[in-house]
Design an enzyme around this catalytic site. Structure first.
Site, PDB file in Angstrom:
ATOM      1  N   SER A  57      58.647 -31.021 -12.776  1.00 57.27           N
ATOM      2  CA  SER A  57      57.377 -31.000 -13.491  1.00 57.27           C
ATOM      3  C   SER A  57      56.364 -31.980 -12.898  1.00 57.27           C
ATOM      4  O   SER A  57      55.952 -31.843 -11.758  1.00 57.27           O
ATOM      5  CB  SER A  57      57.614 -31.266 -14.979  1.00 57.27           C
ATOM      6  N   ASP A  93      49.641 -29.492 -13.713  1.00 58.82           N
ATOM      7  CA  ASP A  93      50.650 -30.359 -13.107  1.00 58.82           C
ATOM      8  C   ASP A  93      51.492 -29.559 -12.120  1.00 58.82           C
ATOM      9  O   ASP A  93      51.229 -28.377 -11.871  1.00 58.82           O
ATOM     10  CB  ASP A  93      51.508 -31.045 -14.175  1.00 58.82           C
ATOM     11  N   ASP A 138      52.927 -26.156 -16.247  1.00 58.23           N
ATOM     12  CA  ASP A 138      53.075 -26.014 -17.701  1.00 58.23           C
ATOM     13  C   ASP A 138      52.205 -26.991 -18.478  1.00 58.23           C
ATOM     14  O   ASP A 138      52.210 -26.982 -19.705  1.00 58.23           O
ATOM     15  CB  ASP A 138      54.539 -26.115 -18.131  1.00 58.23           C
ATOM     16  N   ASP A 156      54.329 -28.049 -11.938  1.00 59.46           N
ATOM     17  CA  ASP A 156      54.969 -26.761 -12.229  1.00 59.46           C
ATOM     18  C   ASP A 156      54.120 -25.872 -13.127  1.00 59.46           C
ATOM     19  O   ASP A 156      54.560 -24.803 -13.539  1.00 59.46           O
ATOM     20  CB  ASP A 156      56.362 -26.962 -12.831  1.00 59.46           C
TER      21      ASP A 156
END
EC number: 5.4.2.10
Length: 445
Positions: free
Chosen positions: A102, A241, A245, A243
């Site tokens: 992430s 960000d 999400d 990834d």
């Protein structure tokens, strides 16, 4: 519930080559998960990843593990976490796997799973996988090994899904938007989505090299996009960000819009259209200003523990649809099963178009309260939260703040730290009170 050894609240995560994040574990994890998932269903699993250099290694290891357990594997390559959740559903896969840490630096990585409906795996399945991890790896016989193929049109499928969340009779024509993809998984997705909807897009953070993900860019480092919005005189900025999400935004004037403010925009838009089912879920860290502003609009507000997993649990428990974190995880269960930065951005832009207002105007009635966070390190086995002197000081501070302020004390899950958070209407008062509680904590340890 049994004690977990590997899975945390968001899968498995750590420094590559250390902790648990080794190719050996990834291979065994693929096999163990495959053994559990192969008991029912389609015997098909999807794997996506972000742009970390270690993603290649973990992708290959997981692929081998699943195949050895008899599952067929569909590879997506670099794709946002919510894209994996979406395509897991549309491909009728038994599970989706995301290789990502992430918002963490490139030298970390992680592995998390989605169930066949695109939601986080049930605790029971994670525990069953952990039980298989304790067993020796036994490869399936050759005729039962899984096959591996690639989803060549994953990017196009997800772009169309994202665009489908914007009103069909509207466009973004006339808007100049800066999009920061954090050199992460959305680098080849987000700019195309907003361009195809009609916006003029200035894209930054779209040159991943395997080691620059989240590096001084994206939703966790807003300086780059703020500067670019002001430089090119954009109408707004959207920062994602690594990834994809999380989302944070920037106004035309350069002000940062966080997850709490985005929740406010989405809640009011849903209410005005008669689509708000119940209220809004935030976390313990959500700004008191959000809670009070929603109250003024007659919108209920509830708090969960910190973490999008807990936001989702409370949404399901209450039967509500909109929730999120101030860090930018935004959940709208009418538009997906997990946090999706691109879709959240589209929903904010749709609210702008419907209202005819700019981003700054949409939050004009929301007064965010100053929050002061003080980290206090403590040693030994004593729990400072249980000290009478700390309890007394907190009660004293809460009396002084009244209903226009809030105190939150919580222990870090990874370090011997106590986080003291105080918020209220006046920054100087809040700072003084936070330090007073911190001093009481230090004296009690």
């Amino acid at each position: 519930m049994s004690q977990r050894k590997f899975f945390g609240t968001d899968g498995i995560r750590g420094k590559v080559g250390a902790d648990q994040m080794t190719p050996e574990l990834a291979l065994k994890l693929g096999w163990a998960a495959g053994r559990v998932l192969a008991r029912t269903g389609t015997k098909k699993v999807i794997i996506g990843k972000d742009t970390r250099i270690s993603g290649y290694m973990f992708e290959s290891a997981l692929e081998a593990g699943f195949s050895s357990a008899g599952l067929n594997v569909l590879l997506m390559g670099p794709m946002p976490t919510p894209a994996v959740a979406y395509l897991t559903r549309t491909f009728r896969a038994e599970a989706g796997v995301v290789i990502s840490a992430s918002h963490n630096p490139y030298y970390d990585n992680g592995i998390k799973f989605f169930s066949n409906d695109g939601s986080k795996l049930d605790d029971e399945i994670e525990l069953a996988i952990e039980a298989e991890l304790e067993k020796p790896l036994i490869c399936a016989e050759s005729q039962f090994l899984g096959k591996v193929s690639r989803i060549d049109d994953a990017r196009g499928r997800y772009i169309e899904y994202c665009k489908g969340n914007f009103p069909a009779d509207q466009t973004l024509s006339g808007l100049k938007i800066v999009v920061d993809c954090a050199h992460g998984a959305t680098y080849h997705i987000a700019p195309a989505v907003f361009r195809e909807l009609g916006a003029e897009v200035v894209a930054i953070g779209v040159e991943p090299n395997g080691m620059n993900i989240n590096d001084k860019c994206g939703a966790t480092s807003m300086g780059a996009i703020r500067d670019k919005v002001l430089e090119v005189n954009a109408d707004l900025g959207i920062a994602l960000d690594g990834d994809g999400d999380r989302i944070m935004m920037v106004t035309q004037e350069g002000d940062i819009i966080d997850g709490d403010q985005i929740l406010y925009i989405l809640a009011l838009d849903a209410k005005e259209r008669g689509l708000l089912k119940g209220g809004v879920v935030g976390t313990q860290m959500a700004n008191l200003g959000l809670e009070l502003a929603l109250k003024d609009e007659g919108i209920p507000f509830a708090r969960s523990k910190v973490g999008d997993r807990y936001v989702m649990e409370l949404l399901k428990e209450l039967g509500w649809r909109i929730g999120g974190e101030n860090s930018g995880h935004i959940l709208n269960l009418d538009h997906g099963t997990t946090g999706d930065g691109i879709v959240a951005g589209i929903l904010v832009l749709a609210a702008m178009r419907r209202s005819g207002k700019g981003l700054q105007q949409l939050i004009a009635k929301l007064k965010m309260f100053p929050q002061v966070l003080v980290n206090v390190r403590f040693e030994g086995d004593k729990n400072p939260l249980e000290a009478d002197t700390v309890t007394a000081k907190v009660a004293e501070v809460e009396r002084e703040l009244g209903e226009r302020g809030r105190v939150l004390l919580r222990k870090s899950g990874t370090e011997p730290l106590l986080r003291v958070m105080v918020e209220g209407e006046d920054k100087e008062t809040v700072t003084r009170l936070a330090n007073a509680i911190a001093d009481a904590v230090k004296a009690a340890t």
